[in-house]
Scaffold this motif. Sequence first.
Motif, PDB file in Angstrom:
ATOM      1  N   LEU A  16       0.835  -1.206   0.000  1.00 19.12           N
ATOM      2  CA  LEU A  16       0.000   0.000   0.000  1.00 19.12           C
ATOM      3  C   LEU A  16       0.868   1.255   0.000  1.00 19.12           C
ATOM      4  O   LEU A  16       0.573   2.217  -0.710  1.00 19.12           O
ATOM      5  N   GLY A  17       1.935   1.238   0.776  1.00 20.39           N
ATOM      6  CA  GLY A  17       2.851   2.384   0.813  1.00 20.39           C
ATOM      7  C   GLY A  17       3.483   2.651  -0.541  1.00 20.39           C
ATOM      8  O   GLY A  17       3.614   3.806  -0.960  1.00 20.39           O
ATOM      9  N   LEU A  18       3.855   1.584  -1.241  1.00 21.92           N
ATOM     10  CA  LEU A  18       4.438   1.743  -2.573  1.00 21.92           C
ATOM     11  C   LEU A  18       3.420   2.324  -3.554  1.00 21.92           C
ATOM     12  O   LEU A  18       3.745   3.210  -4.349  1.00 21.92           O
ATOM     13  N   ILE A  27      -1.898   7.531  -9.819  1.00 26.14           N
ATOM     14  CA  ILE A  27      -3.232   7.026  -9.501  1.00 26.14           C
ATOM     15  C   ILE A  27      -4.160   8.217  -9.309  1.00 26.14           C
ATOM     16  O   ILE A  27      -3.708   9.332  -9.010  1.00 26.14           O
ATOM     17  N   SER A  28      -5.435   7.975  -9.474  1.00 26.15           N
ATOM     18  CA  SER A  28      -6.405   9.056  -9.318  1.00 26.15           C
ATOM     19  C   SER A  28      -6.477   9.502  -7.862  1.00 26.15           C
ATOM     20  O   SER A  28      -6.057   8.790  -6.952  1.00 26.15           O
ATOM     21  N   LEU A  35      -6.628   4.139  -0.990  1.00 25.93           N
ATOM     22  CA  LEU A  35      -5.414   3.451  -0.560  1.00 25.93           C
ATOM     23  C   LEU A  35      -4.914   3.984   0.776  1.00 25.93           C
ATOM     24  O   LEU A  35      -4.410   3.223   1.609  1.00 25.93           O
ATOM     25  N   THR A  36      -5.066   5.284   0.987  1.00 25.81           N
ATOM     26  CA  THR A  36      -4.662   5.877   2.258  1.00 25.81           C
ATOM     27  C   THR A  36      -5.516   5.343   3.397  1.00 25.81           C
ATOM     28  O   THR A  36      -4.995   5.019   4.473  1.00 25.81           O
ATOM     29  N   VAL A  37      -6.823   5.217   3.167  1.00 25.78           N
ATOM     30  CA  VAL A  37      -7.707   4.636   4.188  1.00 25.78           C
ATOM     31  C   VAL A  37      -7.283   3.194   4.478  1.00 25.78           C
ATOM     32  O   VAL A  37      -7.190   2.782   5.636  1.00 25.78           O
ATOM     33  N   THR A  42      -4.676  -0.710   7.952  1.00 26.20           N
ATOM     34  CA  THR A  42      -3.646  -1.737   8.121  1.00 26.20           C
ATOM     35  C   THR A  42      -2.779  -1.412   9.334  1.00 26.20           C
ATOM     36  O   THR A  42      -2.452  -2.293  10.133  1.00 26.20           O
ATOM     37  N   ASN A  43      -2.425  -0.132   9.481  1.00 19.40           N
ATOM     38  CA  ASN A  43      -1.654   0.281  10.657  1.00 19.40           C
ATOM     39  C   ASN A  43      -2.438   0.025  11.941  1.00 19.40           C
ATOM     40  O   ASN A  43      -1.876  -0.449  12.935  1.00 19.40           O
TER      41      ASN A  43
END
Length: 89
Positions: A16-18, A27-28, A35-37, A42-43
């Motif tokens: 996800l970080g990549l 990416i849009s 992806l940030t969510v 995940t964290n």
Amino acid sequence: MSHELRTPLTSIKGSLGLLIGGAAGNISTKAHKMLTVASNNTNRLLFLINDILDIQKIGSEELEMVFENTDIIPVIKQSIEDNTSFADQ
């Protein structure tokens, strides 16, 4: 137990970080937000797993507790931010 729980999540977190960092191209804005969510969740899951493992260590007296005062305002702000998507639904 910790290896089986942490390894897949670490891989997901890294991927996800990549993606967020643009390793797979542009990416849009909507995809970036999603992806940030996913990365933030995940964290949160990693923290939860670490907490569960720490509780297990406390129960077996392998972990020493050190208590300290903390400013609660940043914790509350982060909690609101982390749960905004749930409230929006």
